[in-house]
Design a protein around this motif. Structure first.
Motif, PDB file in Angstrom:
ATOM      1  N   ASP A   1      42.842  34.064  36.126  1.00  0.00           N
ATOM      2  CA  ASP A   1      41.713  34.872  35.683  1.00  0.00           C
ATOM      3  C   ASP A   1      42.138  36.349  35.676  1.00  0.00           C
ATOM      4  O   ASP A   1      42.644  36.854  36.678  1.00  0.00           O
ATOM      5  CB  ASP A   1      40.548  34.672  36.646  1.00  0.00           C
ATOM      6  CG  ASP A   1      39.272  35.337  36.171  1.00  0.00           C
ATOM      7  OD1 ASP A   1      39.353  36.294  35.374  1.00  0.00           O
ATOM      8  OD2 ASP A   1      38.205  34.906  36.606  1.00  0.00           O
TER       9      ASP A   1
ATOM     10  N   ALA B   1      40.416  38.912  35.957  1.00  0.00           N
ATOM     11  CA  ALA B   1      39.702  39.654  37.000  1.00  0.00           C
ATOM     12  C   ALA B   1      40.434  39.540  38.332  1.00  0.00           C
ATOM     13  O   ALA B   1      40.490  40.503  39.103  1.00  0.00           O
ATOM     14  CB  ALA B   1      38.267  39.134  37.135  1.00  0.00           C
ATOM     15  N   PHE B   2      41.016  38.363  38.599  1.00  0.00           N
ATOM     16  CA  PHE B   2      41.798  38.200  39.831  1.00  0.00           C
ATOM     17  C   PHE B   2      43.055  39.052  39.776  1.00  0.00           C
ATOM     18  O   PHE B   2      43.421  39.696  40.757  1.00  0.00           O
ATOM     19  CB  PHE B   2      42.154  36.726  40.065  1.00  0.00           C
ATOM     20  CG  PHE B   2      43.010  36.538  41.286  1.00  0.00           C
ATOM     21  CD1 PHE B   2      42.451  36.628  42.553  1.00  0.00           C
ATOM     22  CD2 PHE B   2      44.362  36.299  41.172  1.00  0.00           C
ATOM     23  CE1 PHE B   2      43.234  36.475  43.682  1.00  0.00           C
ATOM     24  CE2 PHE B   2      45.153  36.139  42.297  1.00  0.00           C
ATOM     25  CZ  PHE B   2      44.587  36.230  43.558  1.00  0.00           C
TER      26      PHE B   2
ATOM     27  N   ALA C   1      34.776  35.687  43.633  1.00  0.00           N
ATOM     28  CA  ALA C   1      34.686  36.686  42.562  1.00  0.00           C
ATOM     29  C   ALA C   1      33.479  37.606  42.708  1.00  0.00           C
ATOM     30  O   ALA C   1      33.510  38.748  42.258  1.00  0.00           O
ATOM     31  CB  ALA C   1      34.647  36.000  41.200  1.00  0.00           C
TER      32      ALA C   1
ATOM     33  N   THR D   1      42.269  33.424  48.381  1.00  0.00           N
ATOM     34  CA  THR D   1      41.233  34.033  47.548  1.00  0.00           C
ATOM     35  C   THR D   1      41.324  33.493  46.125  1.00  0.00           C
ATOM     36  O   THR D   1      40.302  33.180  45.505  1.00  0.00           O
ATOM     37  CB  THR D   1      41.372  35.570  47.566  1.00  0.00           C
ATOM     38  OG1 THR D   1      41.296  36.034  48.913  1.00  0.00           O
ATOM     39  CG2 THR D   1      40.284  36.235  46.734  1.00  0.00           C
ATOM     40  N   HIS D   2      42.540  33.355  45.618  1.00  0.00           N
ATOM     41  CA  HIS D   2      42.716  32.811  44.272  1.00  0.00           C
ATOM     42  C   HIS D   2      42.240  31.368  44.200  1.00  0.00           C
ATOM     43  O   HIS D   2      41.590  30.959  43.229  1.00  0.00           O
ATOM     44  CB  HIS D   2      44.184  32.894  43.851  1.00  0.00           C
ATOM     45  CG  HIS D   2      44.429  32.337  42.488  1.00  0.00           C
ATOM     46  ND1 HIS D   2      44.935  31.071  42.294  1.00  0.00           N
ATOM     47  CD2 HIS D   2      44.206  32.852  41.252  1.00  0.00           C
ATOM     48  CE1 HIS D   2      45.033  30.838  41.000  1.00  0.00           C
ATOM     49  NE2 HIS D   2      44.592  31.895  40.345  1.00  0.00           N
TER      50      HIS D   2
ATOM     51  N   PRO E   1      35.153  40.085  45.981  1.00  0.00           N
ATOM     52  CA  PRO E   1      36.509  39.705  46.398  1.00  0.00           C
ATOM     53  C   PRO E   1      37.045  40.517  47.577  1.00  0.00           C
ATOM     54  O   PRO E   1      37.795  39.990  48.388  1.00  0.00           O
ATOM     55  CB  PRO E   1      37.357  39.909  45.144  1.00  0.00           C
ATOM     56  CG  PRO E   1      36.564  40.803  44.266  1.00  0.00           C
ATOM     57  CD  PRO E   1      35.131  40.591  44.611  1.00  0.00           C
TER      58      PRO E   1
ATOM     59  N   TRP F   1      38.486  31.405  43.884  1.00  0.00           N
ATOM     60  CA  TRP F   1      38.076  32.570  43.109  1.00  0.00           C
ATOM     61  C   TRP F   1      36.640  32.461  42.604  1.00  0.00           C
ATOM     62  O   TRP F   1      35.928  33.458  42.515  1.00  0.00           O
ATOM     63  CB  TRP F   1      39.040  32.826  41.953  1.00  0.00           C
ATOM     64  CG  TRP F   1      38.709  34.076  41.211  1.00  0.00           C
ATOM     65  CD1 TRP F   1      38.273  34.177  39.927  1.00  0.00           C
ATOM     66  CD2 TRP F   1      38.761  35.417  41.724  1.00  0.00           C
ATOM     67  NE1 TRP F   1      38.059  35.488  39.596  1.00  0.00           N
ATOM     68  CE2 TRP F   1      38.349  36.280  40.684  1.00  0.00           C
ATOM     69  CE3 TRP F   1      39.092  35.976  42.939  1.00  0.00           C
ATOM     70  CZ2 TRP F   1      38.280  37.654  40.825  1.00  0.00           C
ATOM     71  CZ3 TRP F   1      39.026  37.348  43.083  1.00  0.00           C
ATOM     72  CH2 TRP F   1      38.627  38.162  42.041  1.00  0.00           C
ATOM     73  N   ARG F   2      36.189  31.277  42.293  1.00  0.00           N
ATOM     74  CA  ARG F   2      34.813  31.133  41.777  1.00  0.00           C
ATOM     75  C   ARG F   2      33.795  31.670  42.772  1.00  0.00           C
ATOM     76  O   ARG F   2      32.853  32.349  42.399  1.00  0.00           O
ATOM     77  CB  ARG F   2      34.492  29.690  41.452  1.00  0.00           C
ATOM     78  CG  ARG F   2      35.126  29.221  40.186  1.00  0.00           C
ATOM     79  CD  ARG F   2      34.648  27.852  39.823  1.00  0.00           C
ATOM     80  NE  ARG F   2      35.316  27.424  38.599  1.00  0.00           N
ATOM     81  CZ  ARG F   2      35.282  26.220  38.129  1.00  0.00           C
ATOM     82  NH1 ARG F   2      34.597  25.290  38.757  1.00  0.00           N
ATOM     83  NH2 ARG F   2      35.913  25.920  37.020  1.00  0.00           N
TER      84      ARG F   2
ATOM     85  N   PHE G   1      42.080  42.507  40.511  1.00  0.00           N
ATOM     86  CA  PHE G   1      41.799  42.640  41.941  1.00  0.00           C
ATOM     87  C   PHE G   1      43.100  42.782  42.729  1.00  0.00           C
ATOM     88  O   PHE G   1      43.216  43.655  43.590  1.00  0.00           O
ATOM     89  CB  PHE G   1      41.005  41.428  42.425  1.00  0.00           C
ATOM     90  CG  PHE G   1      40.917  41.343  43.920  1.00  0.00           C
ATOM     91  CD1 PHE G   1      40.138  42.245  44.635  1.00  0.00           C
ATOM     92  CD2 PHE G   1      41.618  40.371  44.616  1.00  0.00           C
ATOM     93  CE1 PHE G   1      40.057  42.171  46.020  1.00  0.00           C
ATOM     94  CE2 PHE G   1      41.537  40.291  45.994  1.00  0.00           C
ATOM     95  CZ  PHE G   1      40.765  41.198  46.697  1.00  0.00           C
TER      96      PHE G   1
END
Length: 175
Positions: A12, A14-15, A59, A51-52, A62, A55-56, A18
Motif C-alpha cells: 500500500d 500509504a504504508f 492505517a 504494522t504492515h 499508524p 495495515w488494515r 508512513f
C-alpha cells in the motif's frame, strides 16, 4: 517439466509513505526504550513488519499502532533478557569530535544510562510522554493502563532519573 512460481507483492503506498516519514522517529523512540542502537533497529524492523501485516487496522492511526508494537516488543525483550546471557554494546569510537559534541554525547549517554535503570513501564512512560510528546491519555492508551498509572509512573520515573543523574560524578570525579 519445470514449474515457475512468481510471487507478486503489492505494498500500500500509504504504508510506504508512513515508513519513509516515520521510521527515523520510531528508531529514536526505540533507542530510548532499549538503550542500544542495534537492538532498536531490530525492534523497529519488527514493528514495521507487524504494522504492515495488520495495515488494515493500523492505517487509521499508524503512529500509535507502531508505537504500541514497539512498547510491546520492548516488554517481550525485557522478559526474554532475564533468561539470556547479559549483552554488552560496543561504544562507538570518537574520531576528532568537537568538545561540544563530546559533552552532548556524554550528557546523552548519562541520560540513556539512567533510563536503562528504570523499570520498563516507567521507561516507556517517560519516553512516550517526553520524547514522543504524547498526552497522558494517549500514553495510557498505548500502554493499556489508566491515566493515573501514567501520572504515577511519570512521577516515580522522573524522581528516579533525577536521583541517578545527581549521583553521576563530574569531570573531576566529584558527585
Amino acid at each position: 517439466m519445470a514449474y515457475v512460481f512468481t510471487v507478486v507483492t503489492t505494498v500500500d503506498p500509504a504504508f510506504e509513505d508512513f515508513v519513509r516519514g516515520r521510521s527515523s522517529a520510531l528508531l529514536r523512540t526505540a533507542v530510548l526504550l532499549v538503550g542500544d542502537l542495534h537492538q532498536a533497529e531490530d525492534l523497529v524492523q519488527e514493528a514495521l513488519w507487524r504494522t504492515h501485516r495488520h495495515w488494515r487496522s493500523a492505517a487509521a492511526n499508524p503512529d500509535a499502532y507502531a508505537r504500541r508494537v514497539l512498547v510491546n516488543l520492548t516488554h517481550d525483550r525485557h522478559r526474554r533478557r532475564v533468561r539470556r546471557v547479559a549483552e554488552t554494546s560496543l561504544e562507538p569510537e570518537l574520531h576528532a569530535v568537537a568538545v561540544d559534541e563530546v559533552t552532548a554525547l556524554l550528557a546523552r549517554d548519562e541520560l540513556v544510562s539512567a533510563l536503562r535503570q528504570l523499570a520498563p513501564r516507567q521507561r516507556a512512560t517517560l519516553v512516550l510522554r517526553f520524547w514522543e510528546d504524547l498526552s497522558i491519555e494517549d500514553t495510557a492508551a498505548i500502554l493499556d493502563c489508566a491515566p493515573g498509572t501514567v501520572k504515577s509512573n511519570t512521577s516515580k520515573g522522573l524522581e528516579r532519573v533525577r536521583t541517578l543523574l545527581a549521583a553521576v560524578p563530574d569531570e573531576q570525579g566529584r558527585l
